[in-house]
Design an enzyme around this catalytic site. Sequence first.
Site, PDB file in Angstrom:
ATOM      1  N   LYS A 111      -2.404   7.662 -10.023  1.00  0.00           N
ATOM      2  CA  LYS A 111      -2.741   7.010 -11.469  1.00  0.00           C
ATOM      3  C   LYS A 111      -3.654   7.917 -12.136  1.00  0.00           C
ATOM      4  O   LYS A 111      -3.627   7.922 -13.537  1.00  0.00           O
ATOM      5  CB  LYS A 111      -2.832   5.672 -11.583  1.00  0.00           C
TER       6      LYS A 111
HETATM    7  C1  LIG Z   1       0.876   2.241  -8.898  1.00  0.00           C
HETATM    8  C2  LIG Z   1       1.100   2.796  -7.459  1.00  0.00           C
HETATM    9  C3  LIG Z   1       2.294   2.991  -7.143  1.00  0.00           C
HETATM   10  C4  LIG Z   1       3.600   2.735  -7.899  1.00  0.00           C
HETATM   11  O1  LIG Z   1       3.971   3.485  -8.893  1.00  0.00           O
HETATM   12  P1  LIG Z   1       4.743   3.226 -10.087  1.00  0.00           P
HETATM   13  O2  LIG Z   1       4.574   4.240 -11.291  1.00  0.00           O
HETATM   14  O3  LIG Z   1       4.427   2.002 -10.515  1.00  0.00           O
HETATM   15  O4  LIG Z   1       6.247   3.093  -9.579  1.00  0.00           O
HETATM   16  C5  LIG Z   1       2.637   3.411  -5.981  1.00  0.00           C
HETATM   17  N1  LIG Z   1       1.551   3.739  -4.801  1.00  0.00           N
HETATM   18  C6  LIG Z   1       0.268   3.850  -5.324  1.00  0.00           C
HETATM   19  C7  LIG Z   1      -0.808   4.128  -4.614  1.00  0.00           C
HETATM   20  C8  LIG Z   1       0.025   3.297  -6.609  1.00  0.00           C
HETATM   21  O5  LIG Z   1      -1.185   3.125  -7.243  1.00  0.00           O
END
Ligand SMILES: *Cc1c(COP(=O)(O)O)cnc(C)c1O
Length: 489
Positions: A111
Site C-alpha cells: 500500500k
Molecule cells: C491491502 C492488502 C492486500 C489486498 O490488496 P487489494 O488491493 O485490496 O486487493 C493484500 N496484501 C496485503 C499485505 C495488503 O496490505
Amino acid sequence: MPEYISTRGGAPTVTASQAIINGIAPDGGLYVPNAWPTLNLDWVQLAQADYQTIANLVFTAFLSDFTPAEIDAVIKAAYGDQWDTPTIAPLHTTGDTTILELFHGPTLAFKDVALQALPHLLTTAAKKAQIKNDILILAATSGDTGTAAMAGFGDVEHTQIVVFYPEVGVSEIQRQQMVTEPAKNAHVIALTGNFDDAQTAVKTLFADTELAEQLADHNIQFSSANSINIGRLIPQISYYFYAYAQLVANQTIKAGDEIEIVVPTGNFGNVLAAYYAQQIGLPVARFVVASNENNVLTDFFTTGTYDRRREFHVSSSPAMDILVSSNLERLLYFASGQNSALIKTYMTDLADQGFYTLAATTKAGLTRFNAGFASNDDTAATINNTFKQADYLLDPHTAVGVHVAQQVGAPLGQHRLIAATASPFKFPQTVLAALEQTPKHGFAGVEQLAQVTNRAIPSQIATLFDQPILHKQVISAEAIKATLQTELF
Ligand SMILES: *Cc1c(COP(=O)(O)O)cnc(C)c1O
C-alpha cells in the site's frame, strides 16, 4: 487523454484532479477513465528505465490535467529514500516464476506504493481546484491501510489524518506502527470492538452534515484515502510495467511475450491495476485472483455469481479478509462494454439482496481471469515449503498467492509474475508458527524470525519498539464524533 466518469453513469465527467479530490463519484459509483490513454511502449528503452521514469510515464498518461512539473514533484516525493532499495520494487526470479516485492516502503506493505504518492496527488489537485481548506483524511483500518496512510500523509502540509483502529484484530507490529506515529498532523485512536464496528462508526462521520459544516467553519474538508480513490489505483499500474521491463532487461522474457500475473486480493485494487496495465498495452495472457478463506471472489470467477451472504472468517492474511471487493465494480464496467446501467443493477442487487449474477455478455469479458483460494493451513504449508525448498521467506498474504498459483497449474507457457504484498517481518508470529516455531510476542518475535531464518530485521521496524507511545486513547464507537471534535477543533 482521459477524463473520469462514474461506473454507474449518473455523475458529471471530471478531470483527473477532481476525481482524486472527490474520491467516490456523487452517484455512488467509482471513477474510471472515459478512454484508455495511449502509451509509447518501447520495451528496449523501458528495459533501461528506472522505477521513477516508468511511474512518470504512467502518471502522465492518466493524469491529464497535471503539468509535467507537478508529476515530477509527486514522483520525487513518493519514490525517494524512504524506500529501503533504490529500485523500489525488486524482482526475485526462480525458473518460470518471478516474485515482485512491493514491500520495501516505510510500512513494509504494498500500500506504500500508492499511499506515498496520494497525499501529493491530493494536495496538488486541491491547489489546482483553488481549494483553500485543509484536507482531512479519515480512515478506519484493520491494519495496513492506516499505517500506510499515516506514513504517506504524515507531516504533509494542509492535511490532517485521523486513523481509527479496532482494539481487536490488528497485529502487534501494526499497532506499534500506529501508536508511535510522530507526525504532528496524525491522530490515532483505538475503538473498542472489531474492524466492522470501527468502519461503521467512521461511515457515520462521513455522512454527518453538522460535522461537515463545523469542519468547513474551521477550513477543513473530508477526502478519502481508501482504495476506491483513482489516485491510489494509478500509482499501482506503474509497477506492472516496471516488472515487465525488468524481465525484458534480464532476458527472462522477450519484448512482446505475454506473462501471467498472480495477485493476492482483498478489495481488488491491486489486481485491477494489473488489468488496467493490460488494457493499455501490457502483454498479459492470464490474471490469477488469489483469496484466503473469505473466498467470495473464487466463487464469483467460477460461477458468475457474486454472493456476500456468507460467514466472515478471520484469517492469517488479515488484509484480505473482505466480503465486498469494491474495486471489482471497475472491472465489471469494462468487462460489460462500459454498460453503466448494468453495473448499477449489479450494485443495487448486491446492496438489496446480497448477491448478483452476471449477464453472459459481462462474464464473457472475464475469460482472462482465473481464481482460487488458500486455507490457513495451505498458507502455513506454503510458507514452510517455500522457505525449505527455495530459501525464500513469504508473508502470509503472498503465500496465498503462491499457493493459488500452484493450484491453478503451471503457467500456460508464459512467465509468471506474483505480487508480493507484505514483508514477512510484518507478520512474524504467523510466519514463525508456519515454520513450526513457538512464536514470541512483540519485538521478540521479530528478533526470533530474524534468527530462525538468518535474515536481517528490516530497518523500517528495527527501532519501532524503542519509540515513545504517543497515542493512547481507547474509546467506544458512540464517542467517535465527540473525540474527533476534540482532536480537531
Ligand atoms: C491491502 C492488502 C492486500 C489486498 O490488496 P487489494 O488491493 O485490496 O486487493 C493484500 N496484501 C496485503 C499485505 C495488503 O496490505
